[in-house]
Design an enzyme around this catalytic site. Structure first.
Site, PDB file in Angstrom:
ATOM      1  N   ASP A  45     -11.876 -93.246  -4.063  1.00 26.48           N
ATOM      2  CA  ASP A  45     -11.880 -91.536  -4.580  1.00 26.48           C
ATOM      3  C   ASP A  45     -10.884 -90.938  -3.319  1.00 26.48           C
ATOM      4  OD1 ASP A  45     -13.584 -92.076  -2.446  1.00 26.48           O
ATOM      5  OD2 ASP A  45     -15.551 -91.144  -3.311  1.00 26.48           O
ATOM      6  N   SER A  46     -10.464 -91.702  -2.411  1.00 27.49           N
ATOM      7  CA  SER A  46      -9.447 -91.207  -1.505  1.00 27.49           C
ATOM      8  C   SER A  46      -8.351 -90.703  -2.304  1.00 27.49           C
ATOM      9  CB  SER A  46      -8.986 -92.280  -0.509  1.00 27.49           C
ATOM     10  OG  SER A  46      -8.705 -93.595  -1.178  1.00 27.49           O
ATOM     11  N   ASP A  84     -14.455 -96.538  -7.089  1.00 34.09           N
ATOM     12  CA  ASP A  84     -15.482 -96.016  -6.279  1.00 34.09           C
ATOM     13  C   ASP A  84     -16.137 -95.355  -7.537  1.00 34.09           C
ATOM     14  OD1 ASP A  84     -15.749 -96.083  -3.533  1.00 34.09           O
ATOM     15  OD2 ASP A  84     -13.649 -94.939  -3.510  1.00 34.09           O
ATOM     16  N   LYS A 113     -17.854 -99.488  -6.643  1.00 26.14           N
ATOM     17  CA  LYS A 113     -18.478 -99.226  -4.956  1.00 26.14           C
ATOM     18  C   LYS A 113     -19.143 -98.095  -4.799  1.00 26.14           C
ATOM     19  CE  LYS A 113     -14.846 -98.551  -1.591  1.00 26.14           C
ATOM     20  NZ  LYS A 113     -15.684 -96.777  -1.257  1.00 26.14           N
ATOM     21  N   GLU A 115     -21.714 -95.332  -1.901  1.00 26.77           N
ATOM     22  CA  GLU A 115     -21.759 -95.022  -0.549  1.00 26.77           C
ATOM     23  C   GLU A 115     -22.955 -94.937   0.031  1.00 26.77           C
ATOM     24  OE1 GLU A 115     -19.142 -91.933   0.815  1.00 26.77           O
ATOM     25  OE2 GLU A 115     -17.232 -92.544   0.016  1.00 26.77           O
ATOM     26  N   GLU A 182     -16.727 -99.274   7.130  1.00 28.75           N
ATOM     27  CA  GLU A 182     -16.049 -98.501   7.377  1.00 28.75           C
ATOM     28  C   GLU A 182     -16.198 -97.648   9.003  1.00 28.75           C
ATOM     29  OE1 GLU A 182     -14.379 -95.246   4.550  1.00 28.75           O
ATOM     30  OE2 GLU A 182     -13.219 -94.471   6.124  1.00 28.75           O
TER      31      GLU A 182
HETATM   32  O1  KIV Z   1     -11.808 -94.281  -1.343  1.00 22.68           O
HETATM   33  C1  KIV Z   1     -11.295 -95.082  -0.402  1.00 22.68           C
HETATM   34  O2  KIV Z   1     -10.028 -95.316  -0.597  1.00 22.68           O
HETATM   35  C2  KIV Z   1     -12.245 -95.818   0.131  1.00 22.68           C
HETATM   36  C3  KIV Z   1     -11.547 -96.731   1.491  1.00 22.68           C
HETATM   37  C4  KIV Z   1     -11.316 -95.848   2.333  1.00 22.68           C
HETATM   38  C5  KIV Z   1     -12.476 -97.649   1.755  1.00 22.68           C
HETATM   39  O3  KIV Z   1     -13.219 -96.155   0.009  1.00 22.68           O
END
Ligand code: KIV
Length: 268
Positions: A45-46, A84, A113, A115, A182
């Site tokens: 989600d970056s 994510d 993934k 958090e 992280e």
């Molecule tokens: O969203 C993302 O790119 C991430 C990485 C920073 C691990 O979660």
């Protein structure tokens, strides 16, 4: 060609072979990274920050994650794809289950993934019970940036370090197949990687993690502003024979596999 599987990643951990992971958001980059041999592509989600220009990952929607996952799935053949769960897509276990199902069915990824520490135990159990592979993201949680007051190193003091370690082991017990750390001290990254039986991916978590991940645009030096301490611009190297993107990715793979990245200056 069949995709890399979770058991294959498990075997790499067992054999001491470092696993490489990079973020990907579109088909062309996915094809390039896949062809170079990156084992795991993270549709992170970056993308809210590096693709959309938002100032955090919070505005990213599930539909946007599905769209980018599909693009990456079309461009790649070999890498395991992990997407994510965006902010609030996992607000409760049932919602998480339905949204993870959409990421897999519509986005074409093999793993999601999410958090969070102990508060995600029930969700991880629910996803695992439905056969959905999960990566649990601990340490600096970008979706909690407003609670944390910034993108800061986590687990510096003994109490928070033991909280992260206990959460990691509890999440593994609940069914997490991969852990991601992280921005935590290298010693904590090493300890958790040593104690966990599942692969541990690090970003700013030291060289002893089983795998490393970077945001693609950081390691290609195209993210605007200051590069995070834990990252490295693989395009801008003295020893580089050619400045092209494919060789930067190859240098990243070589550096992770040989253990020369992350180096001391990339650790906390
Ligand atoms: O969203 C993302 O790119 C991430 C990485 C920073 C691990 O979660």
């Amino acid at each position: 060609m069949s995709r890399i599987t979770l058991p294959a990643l498990q075997a790499m951990k067992k054999d001491g072979e470092k696993i490489t992971c990079l973020t990907a958001y579109d088909s062309s980059f996915a094809a390039l990274l896949d062809g170079a041999g990156v084992e795991v592509l993270l549709i992170g989600d970056s993308l809210g920050m590096v693709i959309q220009g938002q100032d955090s990952t919070l505005p990213v929607t599930l539909d946007e994650m599905i769209y980018h996952s599909r693009c990456v799935a079309r461009g790649s053949q070999r890498a395991l794809l992990m997407a994510d769960m965006p902010f609030m897509a996992d607000a409760d276990p049932l919602q998480a289950l339905l949204n993870a199902g959409r990421l897999m069915k519509e986005g074409g990824v093999q793993m999601v993934k999410l958090e969070g520490g102990a508060m995600q135990l029930e969700t991880v159990r629910r996803l695992a019970a439905h056969g959905i592979p999960v990566c649990a993201h601990l340490g600096l949680l970008p979706q909690s940036v407003h609670k944390l007051g910034g993108y800061k190193v986590q687990g510096h003091d003994a109490k928070s370090a033991s909280q992260i370690r206990d959460d990691a082991l509890a999440l593994q017990e609940a069914g997490a197949d991969i852990l991601l750390l992280e921005c935590v001290p290298a010693a904590l990254g090493a300890e958790i990687s040593h104690r966990a039986s599942v692969p541990v991916i690090g970003i700013g978590a030291g060289p002893d993690c089983d795998a490393q991940v970077l945001v693609l645009y950081d390691m290609l030096g195209i993210t605007p502003g200051k590069r995070p301490k834990f990252s490295r611009d693989f395009t801008n190297e003295q020893e580089a024979v050619s400045g092209d993107i494919a060789s930067a990715v190859r240098r990243y793979i070589e550096a992770v596999k040989s253990g020369s990245f992350p180096a001391k200056q990339h650790c906390f």
